[in-house]
Write a protein that holds these residues in place. Structure first.
Motif, PDB file in Angstrom:
ATOM      1  N   THR A   6       1.035   9.264  -1.718  1.00  0.00           N
ATOM      2  CA  THR A   6       2.216   8.508  -1.303  1.00  0.00           C
ATOM      3  C   THR A   6       2.909   9.274  -0.189  1.00  0.00           C
ATOM      4  O   THR A   6       2.645  10.471   0.007  1.00  0.00           O
ATOM      5  CB  THR A   6       3.177   8.309  -2.505  1.00  0.00           C
ATOM      6  N   ASP A   7       3.769   8.600   0.544  1.00  0.00           N
ATOM      7  CA  ASP A   7       4.539   9.301   1.577  1.00  0.00           C
ATOM      8  C   ASP A   7       5.774   9.968   0.985  1.00  0.00           C
ATOM      9  O   ASP A   7       6.074  11.122   1.286  1.00  0.00           O
ATOM     10  CB  ASP A   7       4.962   8.313   2.673  1.00  0.00           C
ATOM     11  N   LEU A  25      12.692   1.308   3.035  1.00  0.00           N
ATOM     12  CA  LEU A  25      11.755   0.192   3.227  1.00  0.00           C
ATOM     13  C   LEU A  25      12.014  -0.516   4.550  1.00  0.00           C
ATOM     14  O   LEU A  25      11.079  -0.924   5.242  1.00  0.00           O
ATOM     15  CB  LEU A  25      11.877  -0.812   2.077  1.00  0.00           C
ATOM     16  N   ASP A  30       6.302   1.495   7.738  1.00  0.00           N
ATOM     17  CA  ASP A  30       4.924   1.943   7.520  1.00  0.00           C
ATOM     18  C   ASP A  30       4.786   2.890   6.337  1.00  0.00           C
ATOM     19  O   ASP A  30       3.671   3.264   5.965  1.00  0.00           O
ATOM     20  CB  ASP A  30       4.397   2.656   8.775  1.00  0.00           C
ATOM     21  N   CYS A  31       5.887   3.300   5.724  1.00  0.00           N
ATOM     22  CA  CYS A  31       5.794   4.319   4.673  1.00  0.00           C
ATOM     23  C   CYS A  31       5.483   3.716   3.316  1.00  0.00           C
ATOM     24  O   CYS A  31       5.743   2.543   3.048  1.00  0.00           O
ATOM     25  CB  CYS A  31       7.090   5.128   4.607  1.00  0.00           C
ATOM     26  N   HIS A  32       4.924   4.549   2.435  1.00  0.00           N
ATOM     27  CA  HIS A  32       4.690   4.175   1.041  1.00  0.00           C
ATOM     28  C   HIS A  32       5.577   5.041   0.162  1.00  0.00           C
ATOM     29  O   HIS A  32       5.758   6.239   0.408  1.00  0.00           O
ATOM     30  CB  HIS A  32       3.228   4.368   0.648  1.00  0.00           C
ATOM     31  N   THR A  34       6.702   6.144  -3.899  1.00  0.00           N
ATOM     32  CA  THR A  34       6.435   6.179  -5.337  1.00  0.00           C
ATOM     33  C   THR A  34       7.711   6.624  -6.044  1.00  0.00           C
ATOM     34  O   THR A  34       8.336   7.608  -5.645  1.00  0.00           O
ATOM     35  CB  THR A  34       5.286   7.141  -5.679  1.00  0.00           C
ATOM     36  N   SER A 107       6.741  -5.773  -2.132  1.00  0.00           N
ATOM     37  CA  SER A 107       6.547  -5.279  -0.765  1.00  0.00           C
ATOM     38  C   SER A 107       5.160  -4.689  -0.566  1.00  0.00           C
ATOM     39  O   SER A 107       4.679  -4.571   0.563  1.00  0.00           O
ATOM     40  CB  SER A 107       7.606  -4.201  -0.450  1.00  0.00           C
ATOM     41  N   GLY A 108       4.509  -4.303  -1.675  1.00  0.00           N
ATOM     42  CA  GLY A 108       3.207  -3.663  -1.573  1.00  0.00           C
ATOM     43  C   GLY A 108       3.281  -2.214  -1.140  1.00  0.00           C
ATOM     44  O   GLY A 108       2.250  -1.558  -0.985  1.00  0.00           O
ATOM     45  N   ARG A 109       4.497  -1.725  -0.971  1.00  0.00           N
ATOM     46  CA  ARG A 109       4.685  -0.355  -0.472  1.00  0.00           C
ATOM     47  C   ARG A 109       5.427   0.526  -1.458  1.00  0.00           C
ATOM     48  O   ARG A 109       5.775   1.658  -1.143  1.00  0.00           O
ATOM     49  CB  ARG A 109       5.446  -0.402   0.852  1.00  0.00           C
ATOM     50  N   VAL A 110       5.662   0.002  -2.680  1.00  0.00           N
ATOM     51  CA  VAL A 110       6.362   0.778  -3.701  1.00  0.00           C
ATOM     52  C   VAL A 110       5.534   0.803  -4.974  1.00  0.00           C
ATOM     53  O   VAL A 110       5.100  -0.240  -5.475  1.00  0.00           O
ATOM     54  CB  VAL A 110       7.756   0.195  -3.998  1.00  0.00           C
ATOM     55  N   SER A 111       5.307   2.003  -5.485  1.00  0.00           N
ATOM     56  CA  SER A 111       4.653   2.192  -6.769  1.00  0.00           C
ATOM     57  C   SER A 111       5.704   2.717  -7.749  1.00  0.00           C
ATOM     58  O   SER A 111       6.331   3.750  -7.485  1.00  0.00           O
ATOM     59  CB  SER A 111       3.501   3.200  -6.624  1.00  0.00           C
TER      60      SER A 111
END
Length: 482
Positions: A6-7, A25, A30-32, A34, A107-111
């Motif tokens: 993750t970023d 966000l 572009d960031c991910h 967690t 968003s597909g960018r948060v775990s």
């Protein structure tokens, strides 16, 4: 090899961590991200709070930037009547669950990892562990660890009282009070609220509004507190006049005073600050916000114990060190001694940005979500930690009347720093969490006639700033020595 990458790894899915993630966000598409949190659902300490808790300040500037918390309308009933709404416990938890399920995860960018503990790092690899499963995972963090747990919020359900509780004492915490109806044949004869902070005030108001006679309520208040008058702190879009009055009162009172107590006395005369007992000079100030109607309710409780801190409770007796005070038999003692914020950690501020770690702290007191969101903006829009830290020196976490002028001075200096930076000023103008930014921007766009009064605030602050700094520096010395 790490289990996943993750970023940004954020510790904490409470108000702080989620305000940071929400802004990141938008500012860094572009960031991910967690997020790990010990609780089973988003909302941090609000999961542990008592069910009748509500925000102290209007909901207009709480939560995250991307989503409103409460309808933009005036309350018509209760002790907040005539003012804008204060989100209640269930509303707050629902808000954060909706944020996670409808914005963060889609968003597909948060775990998101609930019921998960953070277990430290080895280089760029960080360990997390499932609380129920016991499973351990390693996370490769490409950019930074974000610590959203600096405040270590304590509430009654997670707090251990510092006094002895005898086996025959009827003892409870605020969160258990609504369940008293389940045992109507065993109701207490009296109630004693232990603690002088806002939790105790909330609990006393709840008892009174639930129909308990004030004659059956006792209150242990080792220290009294000053509180902000909520009527002056309404959303800027609707109540800019009150905010102008509030800011003017602060700088004028500070500049005209030699001590913090003198400053509060003047603010009390002006109605900017409120206290429960007019015959007692409060020495505590924890940034609580209250309405005049709540104060009127609380003043109806006449049995107040000021012997100091409780050391033991038992049926019929309350102990303050060597002094034993008789109380009615079958009294229910309600513990409200948890400190929402660990003020004992006031000297443990650190760099907001420090290499591969971001520690989310106050930039302006007491605006916790705004400070976290600003941190995300600075992370995404500035290149170096030196640039970022210059814009967000941590605000002092003061807790007494002697030290509060330091926080006033620091807030004014922070406002000047941010307003003199083009990018930061633009962020404030669009940040829902900023107390005045969007409202002022809208007023300027519409050439609002209220701008004439608003334009007088800057010169007034400037004229009073030497006195504010003098008092603030004296308060800073007290703060750092305590």
């Amino acid at each position: 090899m790490a289990d996943f990458e993750t970023d940004y790894l954020i510790i904490g899915a409470g108000a702080v961590g989620l305000a940071f993630a929400d802004t990141l966000l938008d500012e860094d598409p572009d960031c991910h991200i967690t997020i790990v949190d010990k609780h089973a659902r988003p909302g941090g300490h609000w999961n542990d709070a008592y069910p009748f808790v509500a925000l102290h300040q209007p909901s207009a500037t709480y939560g995250v930037n991307s989503m409103e918390m409460c309808p933009d309308r005036v309350d018509e009933h209760g002790h907040n009547a005539g003012m804008y709404p204060l989100a209640k416990h269930a509303e707050i938890l629902s808000y954060y669950s909706k944020l996670m399920s409808e914005r963060m995860i889609p968003s597909g960018r948060v775990s998101y990892h609930p019921l998960t503990e953070y277990h430290g790092k080895d280089g760029s690899q960080h360990a997390i562990k499932g609380i129920l499963s016991g499973d351990e995972q390693t996370v490769e963090v490409r950019r930074k660890l974000v610590d959203g747990t600096f405040f270590k919020t304590s509430v009654p359900s997670t707090h251990t009282p510092a006094y002895e509780i005898a086996e025959n004492a009827r003892f409870t915490i605020p969160g258990e009070l609504p369940a008293l109806w389940k045992d109507t044949d065993n109701m207490p004869s009296n109630y004693i609220v232990i603690g002088g902070g806002k939790t105790a005030m909330d609990t006393a108001v709840w008892l009174l509004e639930a129909g308990v006679s004030p004659d059956k309520i006792g209150w242990v208040r080792p220290r009294d507190s000053w509180m902000f008058n909520r009527k002056l702190l309404q959303p800027a879009k609707h109540g800019i006049e009150g905010l102008i009055e509030f800011q003017s009162d602060l700088v004028e009172a500070a500049a005209a005073s030699e001590t913090g107590d003198a400053m509060f006395a003047e603010l009390g005369k002006r109605g900017t600050m409120l206290r429960i007992d007019e015959n007692v000079t409060p020495k505590m100030f924890h940034f609580a916000v209250i309405s005049e109607a709540e104060v009127d309710l609380l003043r109806s409780i006449k049995t107040v114990y000021r012997q100091g801190r409780v050391t033991k409770i038992e049926d019929g007796t309350m102990h303050f060190g060597d002094e034993a005070v008789e109380v009615p038999a079958n009294t229910l003692f309600i513990d409200c001694t948890a400190s929402a914020v660990p003020f004992e950690a006031r000297d443990k501020t650190r760099k907001f940005f420090d290499g591969d770690t971001i520690t989310l702290q106050l930039v302006q007191a007491p605006f916790v979500p705004y400070s976290a969101a600003l941190g995300a903006f600075l992370e995404a829009n500035f290149e170096t930690d030196d640039e970022r830290n210059a814009l967000c020196p941590p605000a002092p976490l003061t807790d007494t009347t002697d030290t509060y002028p330091y926080a006033v001075m620091a807030n004014l200096m922070s406002t000047a720093i941010l307003s003199n930076n083009e990018k930061a000023n633009a962020f404030n103008a669009k940040s829902r969490l900023h107390p005045t930014g969007p409202a002022v921007a809208e007023m300027i766009a519409n050439n609002d006639p209220r701008l004439a009064e608003l334009s007088k605030v800057g010169p007034k602050i400037q004229a009073n700033m030497p006195g504010v700094i003098k008092l603030g520096m004296a308060a800073k010395a007290i703060h750092e020595a305590s």
